[in-house]
Design a protein around this motif. Structure first.
Motif, PDB file in Angstrom:
ATOM      1  N   SER A 182      10.812 -34.081  25.236  1.00  0.00           N
ATOM      2  CA  SER A 182      11.506 -35.169  24.552  1.00  0.00           C
ATOM      3  C   SER A 182      10.532 -35.994  23.713  1.00  0.00           C
ATOM      4  CB  SER A 182      12.257 -36.067  25.539  1.00  0.00           C
ATOM      5  OG  SER A 182      11.369 -36.820  26.326  1.00  0.00           O
ATOM      6  N   LEU A 183       9.303 -36.162  24.189  1.00  0.00           N
ATOM      7  CA  LEU A 183       8.299 -36.897  23.426  1.00  0.00           C
ATOM      8  C   LEU A 183       7.918 -36.137  22.161  1.00  0.00           C
ATOM      9  CD1 LEU A 183       6.585 -39.436  23.391  1.00  0.00           C
ATOM     10  CD2 LEU A 183       4.898 -38.259  24.791  1.00  0.00           C
ATOM     11  N   ARG A 184       7.752 -34.848  22.276  1.00  0.00           N
ATOM     12  CA  ARG A 184       7.442 -34.013  21.107  1.00  0.00           C
ATOM     13  C   ARG A 184       8.551 -34.148  20.064  1.00  0.00           C
ATOM     14  NH1 ARG A 184       6.599 -29.307  23.536  1.00  0.00           N
ATOM     15  NH2 ARG A 184       4.364 -29.602  23.659  1.00  0.00           N
ATOM     16  N   SER A 185       9.780 -34.098  20.504  1.00  0.00           N
ATOM     17  CA  SER A 185      10.923 -34.235  19.601  1.00  0.00           C
ATOM     18  C   SER A 185      10.969 -35.625  18.972  1.00  0.00           C
ATOM     19  CB  SER A 185      12.213 -33.964  20.375  1.00  0.00           C
ATOM     20  OG  SER A 185      13.328 -34.177  19.567  1.00  0.00           O
ATOM     21  N   ALA A 186      10.707 -36.660  19.769  1.00  0.00           N
ATOM     22  CA  ALA A 186      10.743 -38.036  19.276  1.00  0.00           C
ATOM     23  C   ALA A 186       9.659 -38.300  18.239  1.00  0.00           C
ATOM     24  CB  ALA A 186      10.602 -39.005  20.439  1.00  0.00           C
ATOM     25  N   LEU A 187       8.538 -37.602  18.318  1.00  0.00           N
ATOM     26  CA  LEU A 187       7.424 -37.820  17.401  1.00  0.00           C
ATOM     27  C   LEU A 187       7.547 -37.043  16.096  1.00  0.00           C
ATOM     28  CD1 LEU A 187       4.515 -37.831  19.981  1.00  0.00           C
ATOM     29  CD2 LEU A 187       5.275 -39.761  18.582  1.00  0.00           C
TER      30      LEU A 187
ATOM     31  N   LEU B 120       2.937 -44.559  15.238  1.00  0.00           N
ATOM     32  CA  LEU B 120       3.406 -44.659  16.616  1.00  0.00           C
ATOM     33  C   LEU B 120       2.974 -45.994  17.193  1.00  0.00           C
ATOM     34  CD1 LEU B 120       4.478 -43.557  19.349  1.00  0.00           C
ATOM     35  CD2 LEU B 120       2.213 -42.519  19.679  1.00  0.00           C
ATOM     36  N   GLY B 121       3.920 -46.783  17.660  1.00  0.00           N
ATOM     37  CA  GLY B 121       3.636 -47.999  18.411  1.00  0.00           C
ATOM     38  C   GLY B 121       3.815 -47.663  19.877  1.00  0.00           C
ATOM     39  N   LEU B 122       2.738 -47.628  20.626  1.00  0.00           N
ATOM     40  CA  LEU B 122       2.784 -47.209  22.025  1.00  0.00           C
ATOM     41  C   LEU B 122       2.490 -48.401  22.929  1.00  0.00           C
ATOM     42  CD1 LEU B 122       3.021 -44.928  24.105  1.00  0.00           C
ATOM     43  CD2 LEU B 122       0.590 -44.477  23.752  1.00  0.00           C
ATOM     44  N   LEU B 123       3.480 -48.798  23.709  1.00  0.00           N
ATOM     45  CA  LEU B 123       3.338 -49.886  24.667  1.00  0.00           C
ATOM     46  C   LEU B 123       3.380 -49.286  26.066  1.00  0.00           C
ATOM     47  CD1 LEU B 123       3.228 -52.859  25.460  1.00  0.00           C
ATOM     48  CD2 LEU B 123       5.723 -52.925  25.218  1.00  0.00           C
ATOM     49  N   SER B 124       2.253 -49.325  26.755  1.00  0.00           N
ATOM     50  CA  SER B 124       2.156 -48.694  28.071  1.00  0.00           C
ATOM     51  C   SER B 124       2.405 -49.690  29.185  1.00  0.00           C
ATOM     52  CB  SER B 124       0.773 -48.076  28.259  1.00  0.00           C
ATOM     53  OG  SER B 124       0.605 -46.990  27.399  1.00  0.00           O
ATOM     54  N   ALA B 125       3.081 -49.215  30.196  1.00  0.00           N
ATOM     55  CA  ALA B 125       3.346 -50.022  31.386  1.00  0.00           C
ATOM     56  C   ALA B 125       2.144 -49.963  32.326  1.00  0.00           C
ATOM     57  CB  ALA B 125       4.574 -49.489  32.106  1.00  0.00           C
TER      58      ALA B 125
ATOM     59  N   LYS C 214      -0.800 -33.792  17.131  1.00  0.00           N
ATOM     60  CA  LYS C 214      -0.229 -32.483  16.790  1.00  0.00           C
ATOM     61  C   LYS C 214       0.975 -32.603  15.866  1.00  0.00           C
ATOM     62  CE  LYS C 214      -1.826 -30.162  20.949  1.00  0.00           C
ATOM     63  NZ  LYS C 214      -1.456 -29.540  22.217  1.00  0.00           N
ATOM     64  N   ALA C 215       1.698 -33.720  15.960  1.00  0.00           N
ATOM     65  CA  ALA C 215       2.885 -33.938  15.121  1.00  0.00           C
ATOM     66  C   ALA C 215       2.511 -34.465  13.739  1.00  0.00           C
ATOM     67  CB  ALA C 215       3.841 -34.913  15.809  1.00  0.00           C
ATOM     68  N   GLY C 216       1.228 -34.792  13.531  1.00  0.00           N
ATOM     69  CA  GLY C 216       0.792 -35.290  12.242  1.00  0.00           C
ATOM     70  C   GLY C 216       0.935 -36.790  12.064  1.00  0.00           C
ATOM     71  N   THR C 217       1.075 -37.518  13.165  1.00  0.00           N
ATOM     72  CA  THR C 217       1.172 -38.975  13.108  1.00  0.00           C
ATOM     73  C   THR C 217      -0.124 -39.539  12.525  1.00  0.00           C
ATOM     74  OG1 THR C 217       2.609 -38.980  15.036  1.00  0.00           O
ATOM     75  CG2 THR C 217       1.538 -41.057  14.506  1.00  0.00           C
TER      76      THR C 217
END
Length: 62
Positions: A11-16, A22-27, A45-48
Protein backbone atom coordinates in the motif's frame (compact mmCIF):
# COMPACT_ATOMS: atom_id res chain seq x y z
CA UNK A 1 -2.44 14.07 1.67
CA UNK A 2 -2.79 10.49 2.71
CA UNK A 3 -2.16 8.18 5.59
CA UNK A 4 -1.61 4.54 6.16
CA UNK A 5 0.40 1.75 7.67
CA UNK A 6 4.12 2.30 7.13
CA UNK A 7 4.71 -1.43 7.49
CA UNK A 8 2.33 -2.30 4.62
CA UNK A 9 4.85 -2.28 1.78
CA UNK A 10 2.37 -2.78 -1.07
CA UNK A 11 0.00 0.00 0.00
CA UNK A 12 2.91 2.36 0.69
CA UNK A 13 4.44 1.63 -2.71
CA UNK A 14 1.09 2.39 -4.34
CA UNK A 15 0.61 5.57 -2.29
CA UNK A 16 4.04 6.89 -3.33
CA UNK A 17 3.42 6.46 -7.04
CA UNK A 18 3.70 9.89 -8.67
CA UNK A 19 4.55 11.68 -5.40
CA UNK A 20 7.26 14.36 -5.80
CA UNK A 21 7.36 15.43 -2.13
CA UNK A 22 6.80 13.10 0.82
CA UNK A 23 5.84 14.58 4.19
CA UNK A 24 6.56 11.81 6.69
CA UNK A 25 5.35 12.22 10.27
CA UNK A 26 6.48 9.30 12.42
CA UNK A 27 4.84 8.17 15.61
CA UNK A 28 6.76 7.31 18.77
CA UNK A 29 6.73 3.53 18.42
CA UNK A 30 9.39 0.87 18.98
CA UNK A 31 9.85 0.30 15.24
CA UNK A 32 9.90 3.99 14.21
CA UNK A 33 13.32 3.66 12.56
CA UNK A 34 12.21 0.61 10.58
CA UNK A 35 9.08 2.41 9.39
CA UNK A 36 11.06 5.49 8.34
CA UNK A 37 13.68 3.45 6.47
CA UNK A 38 11.00 1.52 4.60
CA UNK A 39 9.30 4.78 3.59
CA UNK A 40 12.60 6.41 2.57
CA UNK A 41 13.66 3.45 0.43
CA UNK A 42 10.28 3.11 -1.27
CA UNK A 43 10.14 6.86 -1.90
CA UNK A 44 13.59 6.76 -3.50
CA UNK A 45 12.55 3.86 -5.72
CA UNK A 46 9.35 5.72 -6.68
CA UNK A 47 11.37 8.76 -7.77
CA UNK A 48 10.27 11.06 -4.95
CA UNK A 49 12.36 14.24 -5.15
CA UNK A 50 11.95 15.62 -1.62
CA UNK A 51 11.26 14.19 1.82
CA UNK A 52 10.22 16.24 4.85
CA UNK A 53 10.65 14.04 7.93
CA UNK A 54 9.19 14.94 11.33
CA UNK A 55 9.55 12.97 14.52
CA UNK A 56 9.91 13.45 18.25
CA UNK A 57 12.40 12.23 20.81
CA UNK A 58 10.07 11.25 23.64
CA UNK A 59 6.34 10.94 24.08
CA UNK A 60 4.64 13.36 26.44
CA UNK A 61 4.34 12.34 30.07
CA UNK A 62 0.81 11.44 31.07
Amino acid sequence: MGGGDLLDIDSLRSALSGVSTLGLLSAVVPDELTQALIAFNLARKAGTLRIVYLSVIHKAAT
